[in-house]
Design a protein around this motif. Structure first.
Motif, PDB file in Angstrom:
ATOM      1  N   THR A   3       0.836  -1.206   0.000  1.00  0.00           N
ATOM      2  CA  THR A   3       0.000   0.000   0.000  1.00  0.00           C
ATOM      3  C   THR A   3       0.865   1.247   0.000  1.00  0.00           C
ATOM      4  O   THR A   3       2.037   1.198   0.412  1.00  0.00           O
TER       5      THR A   3
ATOM      6  N   LEU B 203      -5.536  -1.775   7.737  1.00  0.00           N
ATOM      7  CA  LEU B 203      -4.733  -2.485   6.733  1.00  0.00           C
ATOM      8  C   LEU B 203      -3.930  -3.659   7.300  1.00  0.00           C
ATOM      9  O   LEU B 203      -3.669  -4.626   6.586  1.00  0.00           O
TER      10      LEU B 203
ATOM     11  N   TYR C  16      -3.104  -5.102  -3.617  1.00  0.00           N
ATOM     12  CA  TYR C  16      -2.554  -3.769  -3.358  1.00  0.00           C
ATOM     13  C   TYR C  16      -3.699  -2.875  -2.890  1.00  0.00           C
ATOM     14  O   TYR C  16      -4.820  -2.987  -3.393  1.00  0.00           O
ATOM     15  N   PHE C  17      -3.405  -2.017  -1.912  1.00  0.00           N
ATOM     16  CA  PHE C  17      -4.438  -1.158  -1.330  1.00  0.00           C
ATOM     17  C   PHE C  17      -4.132   0.298  -1.633  1.00  0.00           C
ATOM     18  O   PHE C  17      -3.008   0.764  -1.411  1.00  0.00           O
ATOM     19  N   THR C  18      -5.148   1.028  -2.126  1.00  0.00           N
ATOM     20  CA  THR C  18      -5.014   2.471  -2.327  1.00  0.00           C
ATOM     21  C   THR C  18      -6.179   3.153  -1.616  1.00  0.00           C
ATOM     22  O   THR C  18      -7.137   2.496  -1.220  1.00  0.00           O
TER      23      THR C  18
END
Ligand SMILES: Cc1cc2nc3c(=O)[nH]c(=O)nc-3n(C[C@H](O)[C@H](O)[C@H](O)COP(=O)(O)O)c2cc1C
Length: 251
Positions: free
Chosen positions: A153, A162, A178-180
């Motif tokens: 991220t 998260l 993947y973290f946005t």
């Protein structure tokens, strides 16, 4: 947050894959598992999916564990079906762990013969479970083999949401997500792959399940959403899957 969701959240920090089993569940416990199986929340409610308990003889393939029970998920082939399956069955993985029952995702094995299809729905993936013959819980988060959050991220300061997503299990432990986003919304993307694209989407659904439970635990709205233009947010090589809003949308 319901008592149930609280127990699922707690299991995130303890669960591990169990690959050795002592035997089947007691009938009473099995009934509880069946009841829970019919209360699983979907990620995408418009995708028709269904869970079925099947025997070990109905599955064949690589990396299969010898377990007394298997829960398989069948789905219509609409966009997002694999992430939806991951999101749903992960609730069961956590439920079983919270009850001291062993479980292990089964990405390799496929059904044989007549269980390939349930009405118009196709087999997606299954979860093996049963009374454990090894540890069901980890003693501390340091026992999880996972990449650091900074590699999955670019969001700063949202560890409370998260970190639980980081600990999610994944096929071959790829952690292909993947973290946005920001403090209001977190978007989950899956790594595109020619060979393991479907598994990567299942993995992203599993991470979304952990993120959703963490957002509920945090007292947020935990609204699951498919945002129209969120694809622009995906890093190179990744595709957008879904978002979790912790505050009012559009505020
Ligand atoms: C989608 C998916 C498929 C998996 N397939 C298999 C499998 O076929 N056989 C197996 O032994 N483990 C399988 N696993 C378990 C992973 O190897 C395991 O979750 C990962 O290594 C992390 O370890 P942990 O679950 O103990 O935290 C799978 C996990 C996921 C999420």
């Amino acid at each position: 947050m319901t008592m149930h969701e609280d127990a699922l959240y707690d299991a995130i920090f303890k669960r591990r894959s169990v690959r050795r089993y002592a035997g089947p569940l007691e009938p009473g416990t099995m009934e509880e598992v069946e009841r829970f199986a019919h209360s699983l929340k979907p990620l995408f409610p418009d995708i028709r999916a269904e869970v079925r308990f099947i025997g070990g003889d109905d599955l064949r393939g690589p990396f299969k564990v010898e377990a007394p029970h298997f829960l398989a998920i069948f789905s219509e082939a609409k966009e997002g079906f694999a992430a939806n399956a991951g999101f749903m069955l992960q609730q069961m993985d956590l439920f079983l762990s919270s009850r001291g029952i062993g479980s292990c995702w089964q990405g390799g094995p496929r059904p044989t013969r007549d269980v390939k299809k349930v009405s118009d729905r196709n087999f997606v993936i299954s979860l093996a479970f049963g009374m454990p013959a090894e540890e069901v819980h980890r003693q501390s988060v340091s026992e999880f083999k996972r990449r650091p959050l900074g590699e999955m991220t670019d969001i700063q300061g949202m560890e409370r949401l998260l970190e639980p997503a980081r600990l999610a299990p994944s096929g071959m432990n790829r952690q292909s997500w993947y973290f946005t986003g920001n403090e209001d919304v977190i978007r989950v993307h899956h790594a595109r792959s020619v060979i393991t694209d479907r598994m990567n989407q299942v993995n992203a659904g599993i991470a979304l399940c952990h993120l959703w439970l963490a957002t509920l635990h945090d007292g947020g709205r935990a609204e699951l959403a498919l945002e129209k233009d969120a694809g622009q947010d995906a890093p190179r090589g990744f595709s957008y899957v879904a978002s979790v809003f912790s505050s009012e949308r559009g505020s």
